[in-house]
Design a protein around this motif. Structure first.
Motif, mmCIF file in Angstrom:
data_model
loop_
_atom_site.group_PDB
_atom_site.id
_atom_site.type_symbol
_atom_site.label_atom_id
_atom_site.label_comp_id
_atom_site.label_asym_id
_atom_site.label_seq_id
_atom_site.Cartn_x
_atom_site.Cartn_y
_atom_site.Cartn_z
ATOM 1 N N ASP A 103 -70.777 9.731 33.714
ATOM 2 C CA ASP A 103 -70.605 10.361 32.415
ATOM 3 C C ASP A 103 -69.107 10.498 32.115
ATOM 4 O OD1 ASP A 103 -70.420 13.429 31.052
ATOM 5 O OD2 ASP A 103 -71.910 12.061 30.212
ATOM 6 N N LEU A 104 -68.731 10.301 30.864
ATOM 7 C CA LEU A 104 -67.327 10.379 30.447
ATOM 8 C C LEU A 104 -66.707 11.722 30.808
ATOM 9 C CD1 LEU A 104 -65.067 8.876 29.025
ATOM 10 C CD2 LEU A 104 -65.891 9.805 26.873
ATOM 11 N N LYS A 105 -67.493 12.784 30.757
ATOM 12 C CA LYS A 105 -67.010 14.116 31.111
ATOM 13 C C LYS A 105 -66.526 14.142 32.565
ATOM 14 C CE LYS A 105 -68.945 18.625 31.913
ATOM 15 N NZ LYS A 105 -70.194 19.353 31.929
ATOM 16 N N ASP A 106 -67.284 13.484 33.465
ATOM 17 C CA ASP A 106 -66.880 13.417 34.865
ATOM 18 C C ASP A 106 -65.545 12.703 35.012
ATOM 19 O OD1 ASP A 106 -69.158 14.739 35.601
ATOM 20 O OD2 ASP A 106 -70.175 12.985 36.428
ATOM 21 N N HIS A 107 -65.374 11.608 34.264
ATOM 22 C CA HIS A 107 -64.109 10.865 34.325
ATOM 23 C C HIS A 107 -62.945 11.727 33.857
ATOM 24 C CE1 HIS A 107 -65.729 7.084 35.610
ATOM 25 N NE2 HIS A 107 -66.538 7.002 34.580
ATOM 26 N N LYS A 108 -63.180 12.510 32.815
ATOM 27 C CA LYS A 108 -62.131 13.384 32.281
ATOM 28 C C LYS A 108 -61.717 14.413 33.329
ATOM 29 C CE LYS A 108 -61.122 16.320 28.288
ATOM 30 N NZ LYS A 108 -60.689 17.557 28.905
ATOM 31 N N ILE A 109 -62.691 14.996 34.001
ATOM 32 C CA ILE A 109 -62.394 15.990 35.028
ATOM 33 C C ILE A 109 -61.640 15.336 36.188
ATOM 34 C CG2 ILE A 109 -63.416 17.521 36.762
ATOM 35 C CD1 ILE A 109 -65.632 18.104 34.668
ATOM 36 N N LEU A 110 -62.078 14.149 36.611
ATOM 37 C CA LEU A 110 -61.380 13.446 37.693
ATOM 38 C C LEU A 110 -59.936 13.151 37.319
ATOM 39 C CD1 LEU A 110 -63.968 10.895 39.118
ATOM 40 C CD2 LEU A 110 -62.897 12.800 40.325
ATOM 41 N N LEU A 111 -59.720 12.702 36.089
ATOM 42 C CA LEU A 111 -58.356 12.424 35.643
ATOM 43 C C LEU A 111 -57.492 13.679 35.687
ATOM 44 C CD1 LEU A 111 -58.992 9.953 32.682
ATOM 45 C CD2 LEU A 111 -58.042 9.426 34.934
ATOM 46 N N GLU A 112 -58.065 14.809 35.289
ATOM 47 C CA GLU A 112 -57.326 16.074 35.341
ATOM 48 C C GLU A 112 -56.996 16.451 36.789
ATOM 49 O OE1 GLU A 112 -59.769 18.901 33.259
ATOM 50 O OE2 GLU A 112 -59.432 17.935 31.328
ATOM 51 N N LEU A 113 -57.966 16.257 37.695
ATOM 52 C CA LEU A 113 -57.730 16.551 39.106
ATOM 53 C C LEU A 113 -56.643 15.649 39.674
ATOM 54 C CD1 LEU A 113 -61.413 17.007 40.367
ATOM 55 C CD2 LEU A 113 -59.716 18.813 39.951
ATOM 56 N N PHE A 114 -56.692 14.360 39.308
ATOM 57 C CA PHE A 114 -55.688 13.415 39.796
ATOM 58 C C PHE A 114 -54.303 13.757 39.264
ATOM 59 C CE2 PHE A 114 -58.978 9.776 40.428
ATOM 60 C CZ PHE A 114 -59.496 10.438 41.531
ATOM 61 N N GLU A 115 -54.224 14.184 38.023
ATOM 62 C CA GLU A 115 -52.933 14.589 37.446
ATOM 63 C C GLU A 115 -52.367 15.800 38.187
ATOM 64 O OE1 GLU A 115 -50.867 13.173 35.225
ATOM 65 O OE2 GLU A 115 -52.283 11.504 35.367
ATOM 66 N N LEU A 116 -53.240 16.759 38.517
ATOM 67 C CA LEU A 116 -52.792 17.927 39.271
ATOM 68 C C LEU A 116 -52.247 17.501 40.636
ATOM 69 C CD1 LEU A 116 -52.522 20.985 39.745
ATOM 70 C CD2 LEU A 116 -54.913 20.965 40.532
ATOM 71 N N ALA A 117 -52.960 16.595 41.301
ATOM 72 C CA ALA A 117 -52.514 16.114 42.617
ATOM 73 C C ALA A 117 -51.129 15.486 42.520
ATOM 74 C CB ALA A 117 -53.515 15.103 43.174
ATOM 75 N N LYS A 118 -50.932 14.642 41.527
ATOM 76 C CA LYS A 118 -49.627 13.984 41.359
ATOM 77 C C LYS A 118 -48.533 15.000 41.046
ATOM 78 C CE LYS A 118 -51.542 9.576 39.889
ATOM 79 N NZ LYS A 118 -51.740 8.651 38.773
ATOM 80 N N LYS A 119 -48.874 15.977 40.211
ATOM 81 C CA LYS A 119 -47.908 17.020 39.842
ATOM 82 C C LYS A 119 -47.461 17.817 41.071
ATOM 83 C CE LYS A 119 -47.858 21.294 37.199
ATOM 84 N NZ LYS A 119 -48.685 22.197 36.429
ATOM 85 N N LEU A 120 -48.380 17.989 42.025
ATOM 86 C CA LEU A 120 -48.076 18.749 43.236
ATOM 87 C C LEU A 120 -47.509 17.874 44.358
ATOM 88 C CD1 LEU A 120 -51.170 21.149 43.305
ATOM 89 C CD2 LEU A 120 -48.830 21.671 42.582
ATOM 90 N N GLY A 121 -47.252 16.587 44.053
ATOM 91 C CA GLY A 121 -46.602 15.709 45.018
ATOM 92 C C GLY A 121 -47.517 14.835 45.846
ATOM 93 N N GLY A 122 -48.806 14.793 45.503
ATOM 94 C CA GLY A 122 -49.754 13.982 46.267
ATOM 95 C C GLY A 122 -50.007 12.629 45.623
#
Length: 137
Positions: free
Chosen positions: A55-74
């Motif tokens: 579902d597109l909603k799942d992709h949106k949440i994953l993208l947000e999680l991935f952005e947080l990871a990158k922001k925190l240096g991961g």
């Protein structure tokens, strides 16, 4: 997919996520653990082969999680595999992971039985290799 860690880095933290907003706590814990031990962390999502059209909603949440990871240096990686715990265990061995962070299932026992329990089989598969598994509430 192979993630390339700095070969000089001894401590490597793998954070396992699902497309749920509550996984933000896991990413923050992974970043904190990596800082504590002067290591690096990677956020991993395992996409089952039959679940490629999420579902597109799942992709949106994953993208947000991935952005947080990158922001925190991961870094982030999406793996594909039928058995989630086997896919995670193989990745952890290939990448010399030293610490795995997973979230305690917020679902019911029936949901875990239906979708397959991940934490205990993963722990059994990796602890013999000296990898610590931390379950976050």
């Amino acid at each position: 997919m192979m993630v390339v860690f700095d070969p000089e880095i001894e401590h490597r933290v793998m954070v396992c996520v699902t497309p749920q907003k509550s996984c933000e706590r896991l990413i923050k814990r992974g970043a904190e653990r990596a800082r504590e031990c002067n290591g690096q962390f990677v956020v991993i999502y395992v996409n089952k082969k039959q679940a490629l059209n999420k579902d597109l909603k799942d992709h949106k949440i994953l993208l947000e999680l991935f952005e947080l990871a990158k922001k925190l240096g991961g870094t982030v990686s999406i793996l594909t595999g039928e058995e989630v715990y086997t896919t995670l265990a193989n990745f952890s061995k290939e990448n010399k992971i030293t610490h795995i962070i997973v979230g305690k299932s917020l679902g019911s026992a029936f949901d875990a039985q239906k979708s397959g329990e991940v934490i205990n089989p993963l722990r059994s598969a990796v602890e013999k290799n000296g990898i610590t598994v931390e379950v976050v509430d």
